[in-house]
Design a protein around this motif. Structure first.
Motif, PDB file in Angstrom:
ATOM      1  N   LEU A 138     -17.107  16.024 -12.760  1.00  0.00           N
ATOM      2  CA  LEU A 138     -18.131  15.120 -12.230  1.00  0.00           C
ATOM      3  C   LEU A 138     -19.405  15.917 -11.976  1.00  0.00           C
ATOM      4  CD1 LEU A 138     -19.016  12.367 -11.193  1.00  0.00           C
ATOM      5  CD2 LEU A 138     -18.115  13.000  -8.931  1.00  0.00           C
ATOM      6  N   PRO A 139     -20.409  15.795 -12.864  1.00  0.00           N
ATOM      7  CA  PRO A 139     -21.674  16.501 -12.632  1.00  0.00           C
ATOM      8  C   PRO A 139     -22.453  15.865 -11.486  1.00  0.00           C
ATOM      9  CG  PRO A 139     -21.412  15.821 -14.940  1.00  0.00           C
ATOM     10  CD  PRO A 139     -20.402  15.080 -14.136  1.00  0.00           C
ATOM     11  N   ARG A 140     -23.402  16.617 -10.976  1.00  0.00           N
ATOM     12  CA  ARG A 140     -24.277  16.088  -9.933  1.00  0.00           C
ATOM     13  C   ARG A 140     -25.289  15.113 -10.537  1.00  0.00           C
ATOM     14  NH1 ARG A 140     -26.990  20.659  -6.384  1.00  0.00           N
ATOM     15  NH2 ARG A 140     -27.959  21.161  -8.388  1.00  0.00           N
ATOM     16  N   ALA A 141     -25.921  14.335  -9.659  1.00  0.00           N
ATOM     17  CA  ALA A 141     -27.059  13.533 -10.088  1.00  0.00           C
ATOM     18  C   ALA A 141     -28.157  14.472 -10.568  1.00  0.00           C
ATOM     19  CB  ALA A 141     -27.561  12.677  -8.932  1.00  0.00           C
ATOM     20  N   SER A 142     -28.837  14.087 -11.623  1.00  0.00           N
ATOM     21  CA  SER A 142     -29.889  14.913 -12.203  1.00  0.00           C
ATOM     22  C   SER A 142     -31.243  14.525 -11.629  1.00  0.00           C
ATOM     23  CB  SER A 142     -29.900  14.734 -13.722  1.00  0.00           C
ATOM     24  OG  SER A 142     -31.015  15.368 -14.303  1.00  0.00           O
ATOM     25  N   MET A 143     -32.153  15.477 -11.582  1.00  0.00           N
ATOM     26  CA  MET A 143     -33.526  15.167 -11.173  1.00  0.00           C
ATOM     27  C   MET A 143     -34.291  14.469 -12.294  1.00  0.00           C
ATOM     28  SD  MET A 143     -33.934  16.112  -8.050  1.00  0.00           S
ATOM     29  CE  MET A 143     -32.260  15.572  -7.824  1.00  0.00           C
ATOM     30  N   ARG A 169     -28.421   8.313  -5.715  1.00  0.00           N
ATOM     31  CA  ARG A 169     -28.686   9.316  -4.702  1.00  0.00           C
ATOM     32  C   ARG A 169     -30.197   9.391  -4.495  1.00  0.00           C
ATOM     33  NH1 ARG A 169     -24.367   8.284  -4.047  1.00  0.00           N
ATOM     34  NH2 ARG A 169     -22.521   9.561  -3.738  1.00  0.00           N
ATOM     35  N   TYR A 170     -30.599   9.564  -3.252  1.00  0.00           N
ATOM     36  CA  TYR A 170     -31.995   9.472  -2.855  1.00  0.00           C
ATOM     37  C   TYR A 170     -32.511  10.881  -2.528  1.00  0.00           C
ATOM     38  CZ  TYR A 170     -30.934   4.511  -2.534  1.00  0.00           C
ATOM     39  OH  TYR A 170     -30.560   3.209  -2.821  1.00  0.00           O
ATOM     40  N   MET A 171     -33.505  11.349  -3.285  1.00  0.00           N
ATOM     41  CA  MET A 171     -33.960  12.739  -3.213  1.00  0.00           C
ATOM     42  C   MET A 171     -35.414  12.820  -2.738  1.00  0.00           C
ATOM     43  SD  MET A 171     -31.197  14.115  -4.642  1.00  0.00           S
ATOM     44  CE  MET A 171     -29.908  13.693  -5.834  1.00  0.00           C
ATOM     45  N   VAL A 172     -35.612  13.516  -1.626  1.00  0.00           N
ATOM     46  CA  VAL A 172     -36.945  13.738  -1.078  1.00  0.00           C
ATOM     47  C   VAL A 172     -37.487  15.059  -1.612  1.00  0.00           C
ATOM     48  CG1 VAL A 172     -38.286  14.102   1.025  1.00  0.00           C
ATOM     49  CG2 VAL A 172     -36.395  12.463   1.019  1.00  0.00           C
ATOM     50  N   ASN A 173     -38.724  15.046  -2.081  1.00  0.00           N
ATOM     51  CA  ASN A 173     -39.401  16.260  -2.542  1.00  0.00           C
ATOM     52  C   ASN A 173     -39.814  17.073  -1.319  1.00  0.00           C
ATOM     53  OD1 ASN A 173     -41.085  18.220  -3.613  1.00  0.00           O
ATOM     54  ND2 ASN A 173     -42.125  16.825  -5.010  1.00  0.00           N
ATOM     55  N   LYS A 326     -35.116   4.659   0.561  1.00  0.00           N
ATOM     56  CA  LYS A 326     -36.139   4.490  -0.468  1.00  0.00           C
ATOM     57  C   LYS A 326     -37.529   4.755   0.104  1.00  0.00           C
ATOM     58  CE  LYS A 326     -38.046   1.102  -3.713  1.00  0.00           C
ATOM     59  NZ  LYS A 326     -37.985  -0.315  -4.176  1.00  0.00           N
ATOM     60  N   GLY A 327     -37.757   4.287   1.331  1.00  0.00           N
ATOM     61  CA  GLY A 327     -39.046   4.511   1.970  1.00  0.00           C
ATOM     62  C   GLY A 327     -39.299   5.969   2.262  1.00  0.00           C
ATOM     63  N   GLY A 333     -40.617  11.487  -4.420  1.00  0.00           N
ATOM     64  CA  GLY A 333     -39.205  11.756  -4.632  1.00  0.00           C
ATOM     65  C   GLY A 333     -38.642  10.957  -5.792  1.00  0.00           C
ATOM     66  N   VAL A 334     -37.328  11.033  -5.954  1.00  0.00           N
ATOM     67  CA  VAL A 334     -36.669  10.314  -7.043  1.00  0.00           C
ATOM     68  C   VAL A 334     -35.361   9.708  -6.542  1.00  0.00           C
ATOM     69  CG1 VAL A 334     -37.652  11.763  -8.859  1.00  0.00           C
ATOM     70  CG2 VAL A 334     -35.451  12.377  -7.862  1.00  0.00           C
ATOM     71  N   ILE A 335     -34.952   8.644  -7.204  1.00  0.00           N
ATOM     72  CA  ILE A 335     -33.644   8.020  -6.985  1.00  0.00           C
ATOM     73  C   ILE A 335     -32.898   8.106  -8.303  1.00  0.00           C
ATOM     74  CG2 ILE A 335     -32.402   5.928  -6.337  1.00  0.00           C
ATOM     75  CD1 ILE A 335     -34.899   5.041  -4.806  1.00  0.00           C
TER      76      ILE A 335
END
Length: 389
Positions: A138-143, A169-173, A326-327, A333-335
């Motif tokens: 199971l790979p991680r979520a990609s950017m 997955r919700y990613m903050v820069n 999301k906010g 960032g990215v989802i």
């Protein structure tokens, strides 16, 4: 014990999708380590994560055999994978599972894709070819918009397996100034943050010795909400006590008039920090303590770690939590989704037995989810919003 991977990975080979990898051949040496050796060895990996820690896996899955594989190229450590070997029902076979693996030590290397492919080949050779087991990765979520790790597995012959019900997955820069980070936030999120900053809250980076305070807050929260906790929270005490400081989660508190109202545990090693657990009391929501907490965690991670991203995790389908995360991700960032599990077996019977075991597990999880919803429909509809805010 050392073995040399029999498979050679050629950059540009279409079957491995390594065009532009920057190397002609990656020849990897594989070593199996003890649990303590493993955790120390991967502490400075770019792609290290808590699921790949032996101390985490030993607590989360005590009955499963853990086999840490460390990979070297020309004498230099380049990556690794903690493989969990699980017996199938009636002992008819075994599954070899790698979650969020294999990991690269240096993800910026020009030959990173070739190294990752070489690690996959070594895993295939050991577990699928030699032992006759189904290998599940199971790979991680990609950017990126495309998950190249998963695409490589498909090209290599892995088959699509189980999928998460809510994979995003919700990613903050983390690499923004305060000004640009605020501009990135959704307007409503920024409004609540402004309100929280006028509520008399204080933020602190706490010592690990203060973990009992977090435990009391978390236990009081779960009692108040009356929901069944299926998470890996029972691993937290071991993570906090780990002997490798780089891998120890960081503890943060928010107080109001001296009272602890919110707390969070954050995994901060590697290029991707991860929100592990949060806890609040009943005063946190009107104070908007969650906004204040996460804003200051973002700033602390930027200033005190090398992480580029702050992974907020998923939502389990709760719309309120989706809006909150999301906010916070905002414009910068990215989802991104976690891909499906990828399964490989050299022998048909191993594939049939492995996929049947996963199907049974997925059915059990679905039943458990329905039962939990029937037991506490009101509680489950509100719990994650309270955790966030």
């Amino acid at each position: 014990m050392s073995v040399i991977a029999d498979r050679l990975v050629h950059a540009g080979d279409a079957s491995h999708k390594l065009s532009g990898a920057g190397v002609s051949i990656a020849r990897l040496e594989t070593r199996f380590l003890s649990g303590a050796e493993w955790d120390a060895a991967i502490a400075d990996f770019d792609e290290v994560c808590q699921e790949q820690l032996h101390v985490f896996a030993a607590t989360r899955w005590p009955s499963v055999q853990k086999e840490p594989m460390l990979f070297s190229l020309d004498g230099e450590v380049v990556g690794g994978a903690l493989i969990m070997v699980q017996p199938l029902p009636l002992r008819v076979g075994h599954l070899a599972v790698a979650k969020w693996a294999p990991m690269l030590k240096d993800a910026s290397r020009a030959d990173a894709e070739a190294i990752r492919a070489g690690m996959i080949e070594a895993m295939i050779a050991e577990y699928a070819d030699k032992r006759g087991q189904m290998l599940s990765v199971l790979p991680r979520a990609s950017m990126d918009t495309h998950n190249r790790d998963y695409e490589h597995l498909e090209a290599r012959g892995f088959k699509r397996g189980s999928e998460l019900g809510f994979p995003n997955r919700y990613m903050v820069n983390l690499r923004l100034t305060d000004e640009n980070q605020r501009k990135s936030l959704a307007q409503k999120w920024r409004y609540h943050l402004n309100k929280s900053e006028k509520a008399g809250l204080s933020f602190e980076h706490a010592d690990p010795k203060s973990f009992p305070d977090f435990e009391r807050l978390y236990e009081a929260m779960t009692d108040r909400k009356q929901f069944t906790d299926h998470s890996a929270y029972d691993t937290v005490s071991e993570l906090v006590a780990i002997g490798v400081p780089e891998l120890r989660p960081e503890l943060f508190f928010v107080r109001h008039e001296g009272e602890l109202v919110a707390g969070a545990l954050i995994f901060k090693a590697g290029e991707r920090a991860v929100y592990l657990y949060g806890a609040t009391n009943d005063k946190a929501l009107p104070l908007r303590a969650g906004y204040f907490l996460h804003w200051n965690v973002i700033r602390w991670l930027r200033d005190n770690t090398r992480a580029n991203w702050y992974d907020l995790g998923g939502t389990d389908g709760f719309q309120g939590l989706h809006q909150f995360k999301k906010g916070m991700v905002g414009d910068a960032g990215v989802i991104r989704p976690v891909p499906p599990v990828a399964n490989y077996a050299s022998r048909p019977i191993a594939y049939l037995l492995g996929t049947a075991a996963f199907a049974a597990r997925d059915a059990l999880y679905q039943v458990r989810r329905v039962v939990d919803g029937l037991r506490n429909p009101k509680t489950r509809s509100t719990q994650t919003r309270e955790d966030a805010e």
